[in-house]
Design an enzyme around this catalytic site. Sequence first.
Site, PDB file in Angstrom:
ATOM      1  N   ARG A 128      -6.922  11.209  -5.744  1.00 10.11           N
ATOM      2  CA  ARG A 128      -8.794  10.306  -4.798  1.00 10.11           C
ATOM      3  C   ARG A 128      -9.836  11.244  -4.987  1.00 10.11           C
ATOM      4  NH1 ARG A 128     -12.777   9.109  -3.756  1.00 10.11           N
ATOM      5  NH2 ARG A 128     -13.593   7.202  -2.071  1.00 10.11           N
TER       6      ARG A 128
ATOM      7  N   TYR B 185     -14.928 -12.872  -0.106  1.00  8.25           N
ATOM      8  CA  TYR B 185     -15.202 -11.407  -0.834  1.00  8.25           C
ATOM      9  C   TYR B 185     -16.946 -12.240  -0.761  1.00  8.25           C
ATOM     10  CZ  TYR B 185     -11.933  -8.712   1.483  1.00  8.25           C
ATOM     11  OH  TYR B 185     -11.273  -7.892   2.556  1.00  8.25           O
TER      12      TYR B 185
ATOM     13  N   ASP C 215      -7.242  -2.912  -7.049  1.00  2.00           N
ATOM     14  CA  ASP C 215      -7.679  -3.788  -6.300  1.00  2.00           C
ATOM     15  C   ASP C 215      -7.487  -5.386  -6.076  1.00  2.00           C
ATOM     16  OD1 ASP C 215      -9.457  -2.841  -2.964  1.00  2.00           O
ATOM     17  OD2 ASP C 215     -10.043  -4.916  -3.916  1.00  2.00           O
TER      18      ASP C 215
ATOM     19  N   ARG D   7      -3.233   6.625   1.541  1.00  3.15           N
ATOM     20  CA  ARG D   7      -3.902   7.677   1.956  1.00  3.15           C
ATOM     21  C   ARG D   7      -3.170   8.307   2.803  1.00  3.15           C
ATOM     22  NH1 ARG D   7      -9.044   5.147   4.429  1.00  3.15           N
ATOM     23  NH2 ARG D   7      -7.767   3.220   4.434  1.00  3.15           N
TER      24      ARG D   7
ATOM     25  N   ARG E 185       0.506  -0.926   0.297  1.00  2.00           N
ATOM     26  CA  ARG E 185       0.158   0.087   0.172  1.00  2.00           C
ATOM     27  C   ARG E 185       1.139   1.234  -0.087  1.00  2.00           C
ATOM     28  NH1 ARG E 185      -4.406  -1.911   4.563  1.00  2.00           N
ATOM     29  NH2 ARG E 185      -5.454  -3.857   3.591  1.00  2.00           N
TER      30      ARG E 185
END
Length: 354
Positions: A41, A155, A78, A32, A28
Amino acid sequence: MSATLQNDNFLRACLRQPVDHVPVWLMRQAGRYLPEYRATRARAGDFLSLCTTPELACEVTLQPIDRFPLDAAILFSDILTIPYVMGLGLEFQEGEGPVFARPLRSAADISALSQPDPETELRFVMDAVRLIRREIDGRVPLIGFAGSPWTLACYMIEGRGSRDFIHIKGLLYSDPALLHRLLRHLAQSVTSYLNAQIAAGAQAVMIFDTWGGSLSTPAYAEFSLAYMSEIVAALQREAEDRRVPVILFTKGGGNWLEAMAASGADALGLDWTTELGHARQRLGNSVALQGNMDPIALYGSPEGIVREATRILESHGSGTGHIFNLGHGITPQTPVEHVAILVESVQSWRPKTA
Protein backbone atom coordinates in the site's frame (compact mmCIF):
# COMPACT_ATOMS: atom_id res chain seq x y z
CA MET A 1 -6.48 -20.41 -16.63
CA SER A 2 -5.57 -23.99 -17.51
CA ALA A 3 -3.88 -24.91 -14.21
CA THR A 4 -5.59 -27.81 -12.46
CA LEU A 5 -7.36 -26.70 -9.29
CA GLN A 6 -5.54 -28.36 -6.40
CA ASN A 7 -8.01 -27.47 -3.64
CA ASP A 8 -11.68 -27.19 -4.56
CA ASN A 9 -13.15 -27.58 -1.07
CA PHE A 10 -14.55 -24.04 -1.10
CA LEU A 11 -16.35 -24.52 -4.42
CA ARG A 12 -17.66 -27.92 -3.36
CA ALA A 13 -18.97 -26.56 -0.05
CA CYS A 14 -20.75 -23.73 -1.89
CA LEU A 15 -22.57 -26.39 -3.91
CA ARG A 16 -23.24 -28.57 -0.83
CA GLN A 17 -20.97 -31.34 -2.06
CA PRO A 18 -18.66 -33.52 0.13
CA VAL A 19 -15.43 -31.85 1.32
CA ASP A 20 -12.21 -32.95 3.02
CA HIS A 21 -12.62 -30.27 5.70
CA VAL A 22 -14.76 -27.22 6.34
CA PRO A 23 -13.20 -24.63 4.02
CA VAL A 24 -12.23 -21.24 5.40
CA TRP A 25 -11.55 -17.85 3.91
CA LEU A 26 -11.96 -14.45 5.55
CA MET A 27 -13.57 -11.26 4.36
CA ARG A 28 -10.87 -8.59 3.94
CA GLN A 29 -8.23 -11.31 4.31
CA ALA A 30 -6.01 -9.13 2.13
CA GLY A 31 -5.81 -6.02 4.23
CA ARG A 32 -4.18 -3.69 6.71
CA TYR A 33 -3.60 -6.27 9.44
CA LEU A 34 -0.84 -7.78 7.26
CA PRO A 35 2.55 -6.03 7.28
CA GLU A 36 3.16 -7.08 3.68
CA TYR A 37 -0.09 -5.38 2.67
CA ARG A 38 0.96 -2.15 4.38
CA ALA A 39 4.27 -2.26 2.50
CA THR A 40 2.52 -2.71 -0.86
CA ARG A 41 0.00 0.00 0.00
CA ALA A 42 2.86 2.39 0.76
CA ARG A 43 4.41 1.63 -2.64
CA ALA A 44 1.09 2.27 -4.35
CA GLY A 45 0.79 5.72 -2.78
CA ASP A 46 -2.96 5.62 -2.21
CA PHE A 47 -5.79 3.11 -1.97
CA LEU A 48 -7.30 3.78 -5.39
CA SER A 49 -3.93 3.30 -7.06
CA LEU A 50 -3.63 -0.04 -5.27
CA CYS A 51 -7.07 -1.09 -6.56
CA THR A 52 -6.54 0.10 -10.12
CA THR A 53 -3.03 -1.29 -10.72
CA PRO A 54 -3.47 -4.98 -11.69
CA GLU A 55 0.04 -6.03 -10.64
CA LEU A 56 -0.40 -4.55 -7.16
CA ALA A 57 -3.94 -5.89 -6.78
CA CYS A 58 -2.60 -9.33 -7.70
CA GLU A 59 0.24 -9.05 -5.19
CA VAL A 60 -2.12 -8.10 -2.39
CA THR A 61 -4.66 -10.80 -3.30
CA LEU A 62 -2.00 -13.51 -2.98
CA GLN A 63 -0.40 -12.27 0.26
CA PRO A 64 -2.83 -14.03 2.65
CA ILE A 65 -2.73 -17.19 0.49
CA ASP A 66 1.05 -17.24 0.77
CA ARG A 67 0.89 -16.75 4.54
CA PHE A 68 -2.08 -18.96 5.57
CA PRO A 69 -3.48 -22.24 4.16
CA LEU A 70 -6.79 -20.61 3.23
CA ASP A 71 -9.21 -22.38 0.92
CA ALA A 72 -9.97 -19.45 -1.40
CA ALA A 73 -8.56 -16.14 -2.56
CA ILE A 74 -10.73 -13.09 -3.08
CA LEU A 75 -9.95 -10.44 -5.65
CA PHE A 76 -8.46 -7.34 -4.07
CA SER A 77 -10.67 -4.49 -5.20
CA ASP A 78 -13.46 -2.35 -3.76
CA ILE A 79 -17.23 -2.45 -4.02
CA LEU A 80 -17.20 1.13 -5.33
CA THR A 81 -15.30 0.51 -8.57
CA ILE A 82 -18.50 0.86 -10.63
CA PRO A 83 -19.49 4.31 -9.28
CA TYR A 84 -15.81 5.30 -9.39
CA VAL A 85 -15.68 4.91 -13.17
CA MET A 86 -19.06 6.64 -13.50
CA GLY A 87 -17.26 9.88 -12.67
CA LEU A 88 -18.69 10.82 -9.27
CA GLY A 89 -15.31 11.92 -7.92
CA LEU A 90 -14.54 9.10 -5.51
CA GLU A 91 -11.80 9.62 -2.94
CA PHE A 92 -10.77 7.56 0.08
CA GLN A 93 -10.07 10.03 2.86
CA GLU A 94 -8.07 9.10 5.94
CA GLY A 95 -10.45 8.60 8.85
CA GLU A 96 -13.48 9.17 6.59
CA GLY A 97 -13.49 6.26 4.16
CA PRO A 98 -15.03 6.67 0.70
CA VAL A 99 -16.31 10.15 -0.18
CA PHE A 100 -17.94 11.22 -3.45
CA ALA A 101 -17.35 14.80 -4.58
CA ARG A 102 -20.49 14.70 -6.77
CA PRO A 103 -23.20 12.64 -5.06
CA LEU A 104 -26.49 11.99 -6.86
CA ARG A 105 -29.12 14.46 -5.70
CA SER A 106 -31.48 14.89 -8.67
CA ALA A 107 -33.19 13.06 -11.52
CA ALA A 108 -30.79 14.78 -13.89
CA ASP A 109 -27.81 13.37 -11.97
CA ILE A 110 -29.21 9.86 -12.29
CA SER A 111 -30.06 10.28 -15.99
CA ALA A 112 -26.50 11.39 -16.70
CA LEU A 113 -24.93 8.19 -15.38
CA SER A 114 -22.98 6.09 -17.84
CA GLN A 115 -23.16 2.32 -18.23
CA PRO A 116 -19.49 1.32 -17.92
CA ASP A 117 -18.05 -1.37 -20.18
CA PRO A 118 -16.19 -3.90 -18.00
CA GLU A 119 -13.43 -4.43 -20.56
CA THR A 120 -12.75 -0.73 -21.09
CA GLU A 121 -13.54 1.50 -18.09
CA LEU A 122 -13.15 -1.43 -15.67
CA ARG A 123 -10.35 -3.17 -17.55
CA PHE A 124 -8.04 -2.81 -14.54
CA VAL A 125 -10.27 -5.23 -12.59
CA MET A 126 -10.45 -7.79 -15.39
CA ASP A 127 -6.69 -7.62 -15.94
CA ALA A 128 -6.20 -8.19 -12.22
CA VAL A 129 -8.45 -11.27 -12.32
CA ARG A 130 -6.54 -12.70 -15.27
CA LEU A 131 -3.19 -12.02 -13.64
CA ILE A 132 -4.25 -13.52 -10.30
CA ARG A 133 -5.50 -16.68 -12.00
CA ARG A 134 -2.15 -17.06 -13.71
CA GLU A 135 -0.10 -16.41 -10.59
CA ILE A 136 -2.22 -18.44 -8.19
CA ASP A 137 -1.54 -21.43 -10.45
CA GLY A 138 -4.48 -23.52 -9.30
CA ARG A 139 -3.66 -23.50 -5.57
CA VAL A 140 -7.14 -22.34 -4.55
CA PRO A 141 -10.14 -20.84 -6.37
CA LEU A 142 -10.55 -17.11 -6.90
CA ILE A 143 -13.65 -15.23 -5.75
CA GLY A 144 -14.83 -12.14 -7.61
CA PHE A 145 -17.33 -9.70 -6.14
CA ALA A 146 -19.44 -6.59 -6.46
CA GLY A 147 -21.54 -4.37 -4.25
CA SER A 148 -25.31 -4.76 -4.41
CA PRO A 149 -27.29 -2.08 -6.27
CA TRP A 150 -28.82 -0.84 -3.00
CA THR A 151 -25.43 -0.55 -1.30
CA LEU A 152 -23.88 1.23 -4.27
CA ALA A 153 -26.85 3.61 -4.39
CA CYS A 154 -26.44 4.36 -0.68
CA TYR A 155 -22.89 5.61 -1.22
CA MET A 156 -23.71 7.38 -4.48
CA ILE A 157 -26.65 9.31 -3.03
CA GLU A 158 -25.35 9.94 0.50
CA GLY A 159 -21.90 10.75 -0.82
CA ARG A 160 -20.22 8.74 1.97
CA GLY A 161 -21.02 6.16 4.61
CA SER A 162 -24.03 6.98 6.77
CA ARG A 163 -25.80 5.95 9.94
CA ASP A 164 -29.29 7.07 9.02
CA PHE A 165 -29.30 7.25 5.16
CA ILE A 166 -31.43 10.39 5.13
CA HIS A 167 -30.96 11.22 1.46
CA ILE A 168 -31.57 7.78 -0.06
CA LYS A 169 -34.39 6.86 2.30
CA GLY A 170 -35.93 10.26 1.70
CA LEU A 171 -35.89 9.45 -2.01
CA LEU A 172 -37.28 5.97 -1.35
CA TYR A 173 -40.31 7.40 0.45
CA SER A 174 -40.83 10.47 -1.77
CA ASP A 175 -40.00 9.29 -5.30
CA PRO A 176 -39.61 5.49 -5.35
CA ALA A 177 -39.87 5.40 -9.16
CA LEU A 178 -36.71 7.51 -9.48
CA LEU A 179 -34.86 5.30 -7.02
CA HIS A 180 -35.96 2.23 -8.98
CA ARG A 181 -34.57 3.83 -12.13
CA LEU A 182 -31.17 4.14 -10.45
CA LEU A 183 -31.29 0.62 -9.03
CA ARG A 184 -32.19 -0.88 -12.42
CA HIS A 185 -29.25 0.95 -13.96
CA LEU A 186 -26.92 -0.35 -11.25
CA ALA A 187 -28.28 -3.90 -11.51
CA GLN A 188 -27.36 -3.91 -15.20
CA SER A 189 -23.90 -2.60 -14.36
CA VAL A 190 -23.31 -5.18 -11.62
CA THR A 191 -24.52 -8.03 -13.84
CA SER A 192 -22.16 -7.16 -16.69
CA TYR A 193 -19.34 -6.52 -14.21
CA LEU A 194 -19.67 -9.90 -12.51
CA ASN A 195 -20.11 -11.76 -15.79
CA ALA A 196 -16.92 -10.12 -17.05
CA GLN A 197 -15.10 -11.23 -13.88
CA ILE A 198 -16.30 -14.79 -14.49
CA ALA A 199 -15.17 -14.62 -18.12
CA ALA A 200 -11.78 -13.33 -16.94
CA GLY A 201 -11.38 -16.24 -14.52
CA ALA A 202 -13.31 -15.71 -11.27
CA GLN A 203 -14.46 -19.15 -10.10
CA ALA A 204 -17.12 -17.88 -7.68
CA VAL A 205 -18.71 -14.48 -7.15
CA MET A 206 -20.14 -12.72 -4.12
CA ILE A 207 -22.62 -9.85 -3.86
CA PHE A 208 -21.99 -7.62 -0.85
CA ASP A 209 -25.19 -5.98 0.37
CA THR A 210 -23.54 -4.03 3.16
CA TRP A 211 -26.45 -1.68 3.83
CA GLY A 212 -29.44 -3.91 3.10
CA GLY A 213 -29.96 -4.39 6.83
CA SER A 214 -30.83 -0.70 7.17
CA LEU A 215 -34.17 -1.28 5.42
CA SER A 216 -37.59 -2.32 6.66
CA THR A 217 -38.74 -5.77 5.59
CA PRO A 218 -40.96 -4.58 2.71
CA ALA A 219 -38.33 -2.09 1.55
CA TYR A 220 -35.60 -4.74 1.63
CA ALA A 221 -37.66 -7.04 -0.58
CA GLU A 222 -38.46 -4.27 -3.07
CA PHE A 223 -35.30 -2.15 -3.19
CA SER A 224 -32.51 -4.60 -2.40
CA LEU A 225 -33.34 -8.29 -2.71
CA ALA A 226 -35.37 -7.95 -5.91
CA TYR A 227 -32.39 -6.48 -7.75
CA MET A 228 -29.92 -9.00 -6.34
CA SER A 229 -32.24 -11.79 -7.47
CA GLU A 230 -32.29 -10.30 -10.98
CA ILE A 231 -28.50 -10.24 -11.00
CA VAL A 232 -28.21 -13.84 -9.82
CA ALA A 233 -30.61 -14.98 -12.54
CA ALA A 234 -28.58 -13.20 -15.24
CA LEU A 235 -25.13 -14.45 -14.23
CA GLN A 236 -23.05 -16.91 -16.23
CA ARG A 237 -23.19 -19.91 -13.90
CA GLU A 238 -20.94 -22.28 -15.86
CA ALA A 239 -17.28 -21.68 -16.70
CA GLU A 240 -14.28 -23.94 -17.29
CA ASP A 241 -16.57 -27.02 -17.17
CA ARG A 242 -17.61 -26.21 -13.61
CA ARG A 243 -20.50 -24.40 -11.91
CA VAL A 244 -19.69 -20.90 -10.69
CA PRO A 245 -21.23 -20.49 -7.21
CA VAL A 246 -22.89 -17.23 -6.22
CA ILE A 247 -22.82 -16.03 -2.60
CA LEU A 248 -25.25 -13.38 -1.36
CA PHE A 249 -24.41 -11.48 1.81
CA THR A 250 -26.73 -8.96 3.44
CA LYS A 251 -25.24 -7.57 6.64
CA GLY A 252 -28.06 -7.51 9.18
CA GLY A 253 -30.20 -9.75 6.97
CA GLY A 254 -30.95 -12.53 9.47
CA ASN A 255 -34.69 -11.83 9.41
CA TRP A 256 -34.89 -12.53 5.68
CA LEU A 257 -32.98 -15.77 5.19
CA GLU A 258 -35.83 -17.66 3.55
CA ALA A 259 -36.38 -14.87 1.01
CA MET A 260 -32.65 -14.63 0.39
CA ALA A 261 -32.44 -18.38 -0.18
CA ALA A 262 -35.16 -18.05 -2.83
CA SER A 263 -32.94 -15.62 -4.77
CA GLY A 264 -31.20 -18.44 -6.62
CA ALA A 265 -27.87 -17.91 -4.85
CA ASP A 266 -25.90 -21.04 -3.98
CA ALA A 267 -24.78 -19.75 -0.58
CA LEU A 268 -25.77 -17.08 1.92
CA GLY A 269 -23.29 -15.15 4.02
CA LEU A 270 -24.32 -14.58 7.63
CA ASP A 271 -23.13 -11.97 10.07
CA TRP A 272 -22.51 -12.88 13.71
CA THR A 273 -25.98 -11.80 14.90
CA THR A 274 -27.58 -14.86 13.28
CA GLU A 275 -26.94 -18.19 14.96
CA LEU A 276 -25.60 -20.57 12.33
CA GLY A 277 -27.42 -23.63 13.62
CA HIS A 278 -30.75 -21.80 13.69
CA ALA A 279 -30.19 -20.63 10.13
CA ARG A 280 -29.54 -24.19 9.04
CA GLN A 281 -32.72 -25.37 10.76
CA ARG A 282 -34.72 -22.70 8.96
CA LEU A 283 -33.22 -23.33 5.52
CA GLY A 284 -32.42 -27.03 5.59
CA ASN A 285 -30.09 -27.95 2.75
CA SER A 286 -31.52 -25.46 0.26
CA VAL A 287 -28.37 -23.32 0.28
CA ALA A 288 -24.87 -23.40 1.71
CA LEU A 289 -24.10 -21.08 4.62
CA GLN A 290 -21.02 -18.90 4.99
CA GLY A 291 -19.91 -17.42 8.29
CA ASN A 292 -20.07 -16.23 10.84
CA MET A 293 -17.57 -15.44 13.60
CA ASP A 294 -17.51 -11.97 15.12
CA PRO A 295 -14.29 -10.39 13.77
CA ILE A 296 -13.54 -8.96 17.21
CA ALA A 297 -13.27 -12.52 18.58
CA LEU A 298 -9.82 -12.49 16.93
CA TYR A 299 -8.72 -10.07 19.65
CA GLY A 300 -9.34 -12.73 22.29
CA SER A 301 -6.94 -15.28 23.70
CA PRO A 302 -5.83 -18.20 21.50
CA GLU A 303 -7.99 -20.49 23.62
CA GLY A 304 -10.96 -18.17 23.21
CA ILE A 305 -10.52 -18.08 19.44
CA VAL A 306 -10.45 -21.87 19.19
CA ARG A 307 -13.44 -22.13 21.54
CA GLU A 308 -15.54 -19.71 19.51
CA ALA A 309 -14.58 -21.27 16.18
CA THR A 310 -15.45 -24.72 17.54
CA ARG A 311 -18.79 -23.46 18.83
CA ILE A 312 -19.69 -22.14 15.38
CA LEU A 313 -18.56 -25.31 13.63
CA GLU A 314 -20.55 -27.46 16.03
CA SER A 315 -23.56 -25.18 15.63
CA HIS A 316 -23.65 -26.01 11.93
CA GLY A 317 -22.90 -29.64 12.67
CA SER A 318 -22.01 -32.46 10.32
CA GLY A 319 -22.78 -32.51 6.64
CA THR A 320 -21.53 -30.25 3.91
CA GLY A 321 -22.56 -26.75 2.93
CA HIS A 322 -20.60 -24.69 5.47
CA ILE A 323 -17.90 -22.22 4.48
CA PHE A 324 -16.28 -20.82 7.60
CA ASN A 325 -15.81 -17.06 7.54
CA LEU A 326 -16.13 -14.02 9.70
CA GLY A 327 -19.44 -12.21 10.00
CA HIS A 328 -17.78 -9.15 8.44
CA GLY A 329 -14.25 -8.11 7.50
CA ILE A 330 -11.05 -8.43 9.53
CA THR A 331 -10.23 -5.19 11.34
CA PRO A 332 -6.83 -3.54 10.83
CA GLN A 333 -5.40 -4.20 14.30
CA THR A 334 -6.11 -7.95 14.28
CA PRO A 335 -3.01 -9.92 15.42
CA VAL A 336 -1.66 -11.91 12.48
CA GLU A 337 -0.84 -14.89 14.70
CA HIS A 338 -4.49 -15.05 15.80
CA VAL A 339 -5.60 -15.45 12.19
CA ALA A 340 -3.21 -18.39 11.87
CA ILE A 341 -4.73 -19.96 14.99
CA LEU A 342 -8.23 -19.56 13.60
CA VAL A 343 -7.43 -21.06 10.21
CA GLU A 344 -5.67 -24.05 11.76
CA SER A 345 -8.49 -24.69 14.22
CA VAL A 346 -11.13 -24.65 11.48
CA GLN A 347 -9.24 -26.89 9.10
CA SER A 348 -8.40 -29.44 11.79
CA TRP A 349 -11.99 -29.65 13.10
CA ARG A 350 -13.99 -32.76 12.39
CA PRO A 351 -17.59 -33.43 13.48
CA LYS A 352 -18.06 -35.78 16.39
CA THR A 353 -19.11 -39.28 15.44
CA ALA A 354 -21.87 -41.08 17.30
